[in-house]
Motif scaffolding. Sequence first.
Motif, PDB file in Angstrom:
ATOM      1  N   SER A 260       0.823  -1.202   0.000  1.00 55.17           N
ATOM      2  CA  SER A 260       0.000   0.000   0.000  1.00 55.17           C
ATOM      3  C   SER A 260       0.858   1.254   0.000  1.00 55.17           C
ATOM      4  CB  SER A 260      -0.940   0.002   1.221  1.00 55.17           C
ATOM      5  OG  SER A 260      -0.180   0.009   2.425  1.00 55.17           O
ATOM      6  N   ASN A 261       2.142   1.132   0.349  1.00 56.84           N
ATOM      7  CA  ASN A 261       3.047   2.276   0.351  1.00 56.84           C
ATOM      8  C   ASN A 261       3.531   2.622  -1.054  1.00 56.84           C
ATOM      9  OD1 ASN A 261       2.983   2.609   3.154  1.00 56.84           O
ATOM     10  ND2 ASN A 261       4.532   1.014   3.438  1.00 56.84           N
ATOM     11  N   LEU A 262       3.202   1.802  -2.067  1.00 52.81           N
ATOM     12  CA  LEU A 262       3.612   2.055  -3.438  1.00 52.81           C
ATOM     13  C   LEU A 262       2.573   2.964  -4.082  1.00 52.81           C
ATOM     14  CD1 LEU A 262       5.696   1.421  -5.629  1.00 52.81           C
ATOM     15  CD2 LEU A 262       4.256  -0.505  -6.332  1.00 52.81           C
ATOM     16  N   ASN A 263       2.863   4.258  -4.115  1.00 53.92           N
ATOM     17  CA  ASN A 263       1.938   5.222  -4.682  1.00 53.92           C
ATOM     18  C   ASN A 263       2.612   5.983  -5.827  1.00 53.92           C
ATOM     19  OD1 ASN A 263       3.645   7.123  -3.416  1.00 53.92           O
ATOM     20  ND2 ASN A 263       2.388   7.085  -1.553  1.00 53.92           N
ATOM     21  N   LEU A 264       1.889   6.943  -6.403  1.00 54.67           N
ATOM     22  CA  LEU A 264       2.419   7.683  -7.542  1.00 54.67           C
ATOM     23  C   LEU A 264       3.719   8.390  -7.195  1.00 54.67           C
ATOM     24  CD1 LEU A 264       2.158   8.761 -10.432  1.00 54.67           C
ATOM     25  CD2 LEU A 264       0.725  10.615  -9.517  1.00 54.67           C
ATOM     26  N   GLN A 265       3.779   9.031  -6.019  1.00 58.52           N
ATOM     27  CA  GLN A 265       4.985   9.770  -5.653  1.00 58.52           C
ATOM     28  C   GLN A 265       6.185   8.839  -5.497  1.00 58.52           C
ATOM     29  OE1 GLN A 265       5.537  12.790  -5.810  1.00 58.52           O
ATOM     30  NE2 GLN A 265       7.413  13.163  -4.639  1.00 58.52           N
ATOM     31  N   SER A 266       5.972   7.696  -4.872  1.00 63.36           N
ATOM     32  CA  SER A 266       7.096   6.769  -4.688  1.00 63.36           C
ATOM     33  C   SER A 266       7.594   6.240  -6.031  1.00 63.36           C
ATOM     34  CB  SER A 266       6.684   5.617  -3.769  1.00 63.36           C
ATOM     35  OG  SER A 266       5.653   4.836  -4.341  1.00 63.36           O
TER      36      SER A 266
ATOM     37  N   GLU B  66      -0.836   9.703 -14.815  1.00 66.80           N
ATOM     38  CA  GLU B  66      -0.733  11.148 -15.065  1.00 66.80           C
ATOM     39  C   GLU B  66      -1.499  11.584 -16.307  1.00 66.80           C
ATOM     40  OE1 GLU B  66       3.412  12.548 -12.975  1.00 66.80           O
ATOM     41  OE2 GLU B  66       3.472  12.047 -15.113  1.00 66.80           O
ATOM     42  N   GLN B  67      -1.430  10.789 -17.375  1.00 66.05           N
ATOM     43  CA  GLN B  67      -2.021  11.203 -18.645  1.00 66.05           C
ATOM     44  C   GLN B  67      -3.483  10.819 -18.785  1.00 66.05           C
ATOM     45  OE1 GLN B  67       0.441   9.766 -21.851  1.00 66.05           O
ATOM     46  NE2 GLN B  67       2.295  10.698 -21.038  1.00 66.05           N
ATOM     47  N   ARG B  68      -3.861   9.675 -18.209  1.00 61.71           N
ATOM     48  CA  ARG B  68      -5.219   9.187 -18.440  1.00 61.71           C
ATOM     49  C   ARG B  68      -6.145   9.337 -17.239  1.00 61.71           C
ATOM     50  NH1 ARG B  68      -5.045   3.467 -21.384  1.00 61.71           N
ATOM     51  NH2 ARG B  68      -7.226   4.059 -21.641  1.00 61.71           N
ATOM     52  N   ILE B  69      -5.567   9.640 -16.079  1.00 59.09           N
ATOM     53  CA  ILE B  69      -6.412   9.793 -14.892  1.00 59.09           C
ATOM     54  C   ILE B  69      -6.312  11.211 -14.339  1.00 59.09           C
ATOM     55  CG2 ILE B  69      -6.850   8.982 -12.537  1.00 59.09           C
ATOM     56  CD1 ILE B  69      -5.803   6.243 -13.395  1.00 59.09           C
TER      57      ILE B  69
ATOM     58  N   GLU C  24       5.428   3.024 -17.254  1.00 57.53           N
ATOM     59  CA  GLU C  24       4.108   2.934 -17.888  1.00 57.53           C
ATOM     60  C   GLU C  24       2.997   3.250 -16.904  1.00 57.53           C
ATOM     61  OE1 GLU C  24       4.040  -1.009 -19.409  1.00 57.53           O
ATOM     62  OE2 GLU C  24       5.133  -0.506 -21.261  1.00 57.53           O
ATOM     63  N   ALA C  25       3.142   2.807 -15.658  1.00 57.07           N
ATOM     64  CA  ALA C  25       2.127   3.076 -14.633  1.00 57.07           C
ATOM     65  C   ALA C  25       2.023   4.569 -14.350  1.00 57.07           C
ATOM     66  CB  ALA C  25       2.466   2.313 -13.355  1.00 57.07           C
TER      67      ALA C  25
END
Length: 303
Positions: free
Chosen positions: A3-9, A80-83, A74-75
């Motif tokens: 759960s600690n794997l987020n966009l910023q990380s 960033e581009q599609r959400i 890719e994630a």
Amino acid sequence: MTSNLNLQSMKIFLAVLDHRSVSTAATALGMSQSGLSTALARLRTTLGDALFIGTAAGMQPTSHAKELATPMREAVQCIEQRILNKASFNPATDAREFRVAASDTAEAMYMPRALNVLTRVAPRVRLRVVATAQPQLQRALSEGQVDLALGYFPDLMSAEFVRRRIGQHGFVCICSADNRELIQDFSLKKYVEARHVVVEAPTRTHGLLETYVQKRGIRRNATLTTPHFMSLPEILSHTDLIATVPDAIAVAFAANTRLASLPLPFRSPVFDAHLHWSKSVNSDPAHRWLRGLMFDAFVGRTT
């Protein structure tokens, strides 16, 4: 732990991977070096790997980090581009393709106008006209396989769809310009006695016309039945046959001086052409832009 794997990380991971330096990565992300180091330590714990090893040549990725590089990038791009960046649609630079279900009549009458505007304001955007059978069209719109339906589609009346009227059409007759005997004092009697080309195109306009004339006891002597409109100019210009077609088709053939257009010798049935779309894309910026472009091209107003 995952759960600690987020966009910023993930962005921190990619910054260190690209710059091979904690300090340079921190600067690129607008973070303090200590803040990035702390986040990187959490990411190492989350993923169970050192990820980067400090060397004289900089922070070198481990084999596991190299494996993660492509899916991680890719994630981030997807998020960033599609959400997150959904509202940033830019027609001047976007190169996406929109799928439009259109009848022959609608394609002939409306598509040139849309393409002329599209060329000016969105040169890389593409349109694909798809032939979707009526029974499957509702599902295709619902599931996003088709972006818009353009034309006469009376079946699309479900509350899950939005529709906007873009025009009203009727029917006319076309025949060879040399068929003076038919053209002179054209009447219902001549219409009934003439030999006809009947176009049974997979659209609702054919059924509309057939129902209309049958209810009024008007019979057509069908010498040829075909599913194609585009063959009519050649067939009619070399024979004494006549065809009853939507007025938009006659307009599309107007440049052909070998053909003559005649008003029906009875009151023409009329039908409305609409743009249809699913409510699920009602607020989507790209779809709103496309609908606005089409309304502006067709009827001089946007939505």
